[in-house]
Design a protein around this motif. Structure first.
Motif, PDB file in Angstrom:
ATOM      1  N   ARG A  97       0.874  -1.179   0.000  1.00 20.16           N
ATOM      2  CA  ARG A  97       0.000   0.000   0.000  1.00 20.16           C
ATOM      3  C   ARG A  97       0.908   1.224   0.000  1.00 20.16           C
ATOM      4  O   ARG A  97       1.750   1.374   0.870  1.00 20.16           O
ATOM      5  CB  ARG A  97      -0.886   0.031   1.244  1.00 20.16           C
ATOM      6  CG  ARG A  97      -1.945  -1.022   1.291  1.00 20.16           C
ATOM      7  CD  ARG A  97      -3.112  -0.767   0.369  1.00 20.16           C
ATOM      8  NE  ARG A  97      -3.713   0.524   0.647  1.00 20.16           N
ATOM      9  CZ  ARG A  97      -4.375   1.252  -0.258  1.00 20.16           C
ATOM     10  NH1 ARG A  97      -4.515   0.818  -1.472  1.00 20.16           N
ATOM     11  NH2 ARG A  97      -4.882   2.412   0.064  1.00 20.16           N
TER      12      ARG A  97
ATOM     13  N   GLY B 233      -3.576   3.288  -4.709  1.00 21.06           N
ATOM     14  CA  GLY B 233      -2.542   3.133  -3.689  1.00 21.06           C
ATOM     15  C   GLY B 233      -1.944   1.741  -3.616  1.00 21.06           C
ATOM     16  O   GLY B 233      -0.961   1.532  -2.917  1.00 21.06           O
TER      17      GLY B 233
ATOM     18  N   GLN C 164       1.219   5.645  -0.964  1.00 21.98           N
ATOM     19  CA  GLN C 164       0.454   6.882  -1.040  1.00 21.98           C
ATOM     20  C   GLN C 164       0.208   7.221  -2.507  1.00 21.98           C
ATOM     21  O   GLN C 164       1.149   7.337  -3.281  1.00 21.98           O
ATOM     22  CB  GLN C 164       1.221   8.035  -0.369  1.00 21.98           C
ATOM     23  CG  GLN C 164       1.296   7.922   1.124  1.00 21.98           C
ATOM     24  CD  GLN C 164      -0.074   7.976   1.752  1.00 21.98           C
ATOM     25  OE1 GLN C 164      -0.885   8.836   1.437  1.00 21.98           O
ATOM     26  NE2 GLN C 164      -0.355   7.048   2.648  1.00 21.98           N
TER      27      GLN C 164
END
Length: 179
Positions: free
Chosen positions: A37, A129, A39
């Motif tokens: 994951r 993401g 940003q």
């Protein structure tokens, strides 16, 4: 929300479903698949070009290119009104492999990767993401849905970019589509 559904290869009903990214990472990691994951918080204009997307994520791309020896990068941006959406969906829906590992970072939207290995099918809904890296030789297919909405950065070691070796299997037709 990202999701992993684990199926027996002969049954479209899942045996297990995971939503927590740590659980997804653990389950896929056992297959050699990297799931992270990241940003994806850069706001992209509706008319952003592939160069705009690459510029927005340049530092992440440069790090991956350096770490893994990627030779090229591109951006696949699909919208519900994309003129080639049906042809592209059909192409990616056929089970295939690659001679290099496949890396995708979803900066917008979502899509569904299916990984077929060890008698199981792993259906991974990738969302904004999510970064997924599928090892070379892993049989898989991708469904963007009939009205796709996603932007994915794709990294390649092969300068030709996306090159698939289709298996000829009809397994993809036996699993639920991304609708």
């Amino acid at each position: 929300m990202s999701e992993l559904r684990v199926h027996a290869e002969d049954r479209p009903v899942p045996e297990a479903v995971f939503h927590d990214s740590a659980d997804i990472r653990r389950e896929l990691g056992a297959l050699g698949v990297n799931f992270e994951r990241w940003q994806a918080d850069r706001v992209l204009a509706a008319d952003a070009t592939p160069d705009d997307v690459i510029a927005a994520y340049r530092s992440d791309i440069d790090r991956l290119m350096s770490d893994y020896g990627f030779g090229s990068v591109d951006v696949l941006r699909m919208t519900p009104d994309h003129p080639d959406r049906e042809a592209l969906r059909a192409k990616f829906l056929n089970e295939h492999t690659h001679t290099e590992f496949e890396v995708r970072f979803f900066v917008e939207g979502s899509g569904l990767f299916y990984l077929h290995t060890n008698g199981r099918v792993y259906a991974v809904i990738c969302e904004q993401g999510d970064l997924i890296s599928v090892p070379d030789g892993t049989t898989h297919w991708f469904d963007m849905g009939p009205r796709p909405h996603f932007t994915a950065i794709r990294l390649f070691t092969n300068p030709e970019g996306w090159v698939a070796n289709f298996t000829g299997s009809d397994i993809a037709s036996r699993f639920p589509r991304f609708e």
